[in-house]
Design an enzyme around this catalytic site. Structure first.
Site, PDB file in Angstrom:
ATOM      1  N   SER A 125      -7.166   6.792  -1.435  1.00 16.54           N
ATOM      2  CA  SER A 125      -7.336   5.922  -2.628  1.00 16.54           C
ATOM      3  C   SER A 125      -7.985   4.681  -2.096  1.00 16.54           C
ATOM      4  O   SER A 125      -7.564   4.254  -1.086  1.00 16.54           O
ATOM      5  CB  SER A 125      -6.122   5.813  -3.472  1.00 16.54           C
ATOM      6  OG  SER A 125      -6.464   4.996  -4.629  1.00 16.54           O
ATOM      7  N   TYR A 149       3.169   3.589  -4.760  1.00 19.11           N
ATOM      8  CA  TYR A 149       2.187   4.704  -4.312  1.00 19.11           C
ATOM      9  C   TYR A 149       1.029   4.425  -3.663  1.00 19.11           C
ATOM     10  O   TYR A 149       0.761   5.106  -2.618  1.00 19.11           O
ATOM     11  CB  TYR A 149       1.492   4.662  -6.025  1.00 19.11           C
ATOM     12  CG  TYR A 149      -0.153   5.552  -5.802  1.00 19.11           C
ATOM     13  CD1 TYR A 149       0.016   6.892  -5.643  1.00 19.11           C
ATOM     14  CD2 TYR A 149      -1.146   4.616  -6.037  1.00 19.11           C
ATOM     15  CE1 TYR A 149      -1.295   7.319  -5.581  1.00 19.11           C
ATOM     16  CE2 TYR A 149      -2.289   5.280  -5.841  1.00 19.11           C
ATOM     17  CZ  TYR A 149      -2.434   6.662  -5.538  1.00 19.11           C
ATOM     18  OH  TYR A 149      -3.675   7.256  -5.531  1.00 19.11           O
ATOM     19  N   LYS A 153      -0.094   6.189   0.262  1.00 22.44           N
ATOM     20  CA  LYS A 153      -1.628   6.636   0.973  1.00 22.44           C
ATOM     21  C   LYS A 153      -1.694   5.950   2.178  1.00 22.44           C
ATOM     22  O   LYS A 153      -2.122   6.566   3.165  1.00 22.44           O
ATOM     23  CB  LYS A 153      -2.422   6.091  -0.336  1.00 22.44           C
ATOM     24  CG  LYS A 153      -2.478   6.891  -1.453  1.00 22.44           C
ATOM     25  CD  LYS A 153      -2.835   8.421  -1.206  1.00 22.44           C
ATOM     26  CE  LYS A 153      -2.659   9.192  -2.279  1.00 22.44           C
ATOM     27  NZ  LYS A 153      -2.751  10.821  -2.061  1.00 22.44           N
TER      28      LYS A 153
HETATM   29  C1  UD1 Z   1      -5.284   2.357 -10.961  1.00 18.53           C
HETATM   30  C2  UD1 Z   1      -4.303   2.151  -9.951  1.00 18.53           C
HETATM   31  C3  UD1 Z   1      -4.684   2.364  -8.578  1.00 18.53           C
HETATM   32  C4  UD1 Z   1      -4.648   4.024  -8.598  1.00 18.53           C
HETATM   33  C5  UD1 Z   1      -5.896   4.499  -9.618  1.00 18.53           C
HETATM   34  C6  UD1 Z   1      -5.803   5.919  -9.631  1.00 18.53           C
HETATM   35  C7  UD1 Z   1      -3.048   0.103 -10.870  1.00 18.53           C
HETATM   36  C8  UD1 Z   1      -2.784  -1.522 -10.634  1.00 18.53           C
HETATM   37  N1  UD1 Z   1      -3.901   0.713 -10.095  1.00 18.53           N
HETATM   38  O1  UD1 Z   1      -6.500   1.922 -10.498  1.00 18.53           O
HETATM   39  O2  UD1 Z   1      -3.654   1.782  -7.712  1.00 18.53           O
HETATM   40  O3  UD1 Z   1      -5.219   4.145  -7.267  1.00 18.53           O
HETATM   41  O4  UD1 Z   1      -5.569   4.045 -10.773  1.00 18.53           O
HETATM   42  O5  UD1 Z   1      -5.058   6.411 -10.440  1.00 18.53           O
HETATM   43  O6  UD1 Z   1      -2.559   0.830 -11.802  1.00 18.53           O
HETATM   44  N2  UD1 Z   1      -7.658  -0.630 -18.244  1.00 18.53           N
HETATM   45  C9  UD1 Z   1      -7.773  -1.263 -19.412  1.00 18.53           C
HETATM   46  N3  UD1 Z   1      -6.981  -0.542 -20.308  1.00 18.53           N
HETATM   47  C10 UD1 Z   1      -6.364   0.898 -20.085  1.00 18.53           C
HETATM   48  C11 UD1 Z   1      -6.212   1.245 -18.832  1.00 18.53           C
HETATM   49  C12 UD1 Z   1      -7.218   0.364 -17.818  1.00 18.53           C
HETATM   50  O7  UD1 Z   1      -8.049  -2.379 -19.796  1.00 18.53           O
HETATM   51  O8  UD1 Z   1      -5.857   1.160 -21.183  1.00 18.53           O
HETATM   52  C13 UD1 Z   1      -8.656  -1.314 -17.125  1.00 18.53           C
HETATM   53  C14 UD1 Z   1      -7.743  -1.711 -16.134  1.00 18.53           C
HETATM   54  O9  UD1 Z   1      -7.225  -3.108 -16.137  1.00 18.53           O
HETATM   55  C15 UD1 Z   1      -8.862  -2.058 -14.787  1.00 18.53           C
HETATM   56  C16 UD1 Z   1      -9.755  -0.603 -15.211  1.00 18.53           C
HETATM   57  O10 UD1 Z   1      -9.543  -0.514 -16.699  1.00 18.53           O
HETATM   58  O11 UD1 Z   1      -9.703  -3.090 -14.838  1.00 18.53           O
HETATM   59  C17 UD1 Z   1      -9.479   0.624 -14.663  1.00 18.53           C
HETATM   60  O12 UD1 Z   1      -8.111   1.015 -14.612  1.00 18.53           O
HETATM   61  P1  UD1 Z   1      -7.433   2.298 -14.256  1.00 18.53           P
HETATM   62  O13 UD1 Z   1      -8.237   3.455 -14.608  1.00 18.53           O
HETATM   63  O14 UD1 Z   1      -5.894   2.219 -14.127  1.00 18.53           O
HETATM   64  O15 UD1 Z   1      -7.791   2.277 -12.494  1.00 18.53           O
HETATM   65  P2  UD1 Z   1      -7.530   1.165 -11.422  1.00 18.53           P
HETATM   66  O16 UD1 Z   1      -6.824   0.038 -11.979  1.00 18.53           O
HETATM   67  O17 UD1 Z   1      -8.895   0.977 -10.587  1.00 18.53           O
END
Ligand code: UD1
Length: 338
Positions: A125, A149, A153
């Site tokens: 990841s 997590y 990895k």
């Molecule tokens: C997250 C995990 C990462 C994991 C990846 C795959 C965290 C901090 N990181 O990554 O370790 O490898 O998922 O499962 O949890 N967002 C919103 N609203 C939401 C959901 C997300 O604003 O309801 C934003 C987040 O703040 C981020 C972006 O969307 O900026 C992507 O979020 P997400 O899909 O959770 O992925 P990662 O944060 O990259």
């Protein structure tokens, strides 16, 4: 064409990769303990490819059961998806994460070694880049973990690096996924998270269907053009094709351990993803601006040079297509896979 054992085969990336493998002519042995995915994805794989993958309801931690599969088949390579991936859950239940992701990998490697199968594609990841480096992330940058997590990895990669260093017969490609989203273009397969989703696109989908009142946007004060977090979203079928490329260009030709980023090389903000999803579903997504989520970085996207040059692979789908495919799956499967 070779025989590939896929662990975590009924999960989100696993099931799409089974489709890509079968389409490319590989014979697939699908393994999953169904703890986080549904057996229904097998029927969907069959509807898309016309072939039912041979399925084993087995936990990778069960060395004896896994050994039986290897006794029955001459397996050319294993693609190891099986593992837990919810960051918040990993903080609450670290032992489950170390058990499934680290002990599960060790058990698998023991069985593979015993049966002289020494070729593996490992699901890693982008989380391994931790918080210490700045995007675009290159494979040779320093890695670190900010939660259990991510630690599992990193440990997985380290175990595989050490194994390859001591036994030159092993060939291992560790694929560092950025943010896989989207669904198979048929609308038959897609992301069907168990429980409350944490990733962005499943949360957008829930807001779009009215299952939640609004999408929580975690942080609008980042140092990015629109203040929201930037990620490298990649179509899940492009990720699936990345595995075929890893088999053809790496494990079939090289020995040793090698990491590859699977991303598009392009970052998109939360608001850009929301806009693309709104265009796909034809609705306005209600937003609720919230505080930053702990552990999030502002900007994450891949340098994709290595995968392009060494695997001869690049992602092809754009954000519009990813959102359109995701929405098609959501509309066709209002209760998820069943
Ligand atoms: C997250 C995990 C990462 C994991 C990846 C795959 C965290 C901090 N990181 O990554 O370790 O490898 O998922 O499962 O949890 N967002 C919103 N609203 C939401 C959901 C997300 O604003 O309801 C934003 C987040 O703040 C981020 C972006 O969307 O900026 C992507 O979020 P997400 O899909 O959770 O992925 P990662 O944060 O990259």
């Amino acid at each position: 064409m070779g025989k590939i054992l896929v662990t975590g085969a009924t999960g989100y990336i696993g099931s799409h990769t089974c489709v890509a493998l079968m389409r490319a002519g590989y014979r697939v042995l699908a393994v999953d303990n169904l703890s986080r995915s549904k057996v229904a994805s097998l029927a969907r794989i069959q509807m898309i490819t016309g072939i039912a993958p041979r399925f084993y309801n087995v936990d990778v931690c069960d060395e004896e059961e896994m050994n039986w599969i290897f006794r029955d088949h001459l397996i050319d390579c294993v693609i190891h998806f099986a593992g837990l991936k919810d960051v918040e859950e990993s903080v609450r239940q670290p032992l489950d994460y170390y058990h499934n992701n680290v002990y599960g990998l060790l058990q698998l490697l023991h069985v593979m070694q015993r049966n002289r199968c020494k070729s593996l594609v490992f699901s890693s990841s982008a989380t391994v880049y931790g918080a210490g480096e700045t995007a675009p992330y290159k494979e040779d940058m320093k890695t670190s973990a900010v939660n259990p997590y991510g630690q599992t990895k990193l440990m997985g990669e380290q175990i595989l690096r050490d194994l390859c260093a001591t036994d030159p017969e092993w060939s291992v490609a560790a694929l560092r996924y950025f943010n896989p989203i989207g669904a198979h273009e048929s609308g038959l397969l897609g992301e069907d998270p168990s429980g409350v989703p944490g990733n962005l696109v499943p949360c957008i989908a829930r807001a779009a269907t009215g299952q939640t009142q609004a999408l929580s946007v975690y942080g609008s004060d980042y140092d990015t053009p629109d203040g929201t977090g930037i990620r490298d979203y990649i179509h899940v079928m492009d990720v699936a094709e990345g595995h075929i490329a890893a088999l053809r260009e790496y494990t079939a030709r090289h020995r040793g351990f090698r990491t590859f980023n699977l991303g598009t090389g392009k970052g998109s903000s939360v608001l850009e993803v929301v806009a693309a999803y709104e265009a796909a579903c034809g609705k306005k997504i209600p937003l609720s601006m919230e505080a930053r989520r702990s552990g999030d970085v502002a900007v994450s996207y891949a340098d994709v040079t290595r995968a392009r040059e060494e695997l001869n692979w690049t992602a092809s789908a754009d954000l519009e297509r990813m959102c359109a495919d995701s929405w098609r799956f959501v509309c066709q499967n209002p209760r998820g896979l069943e």
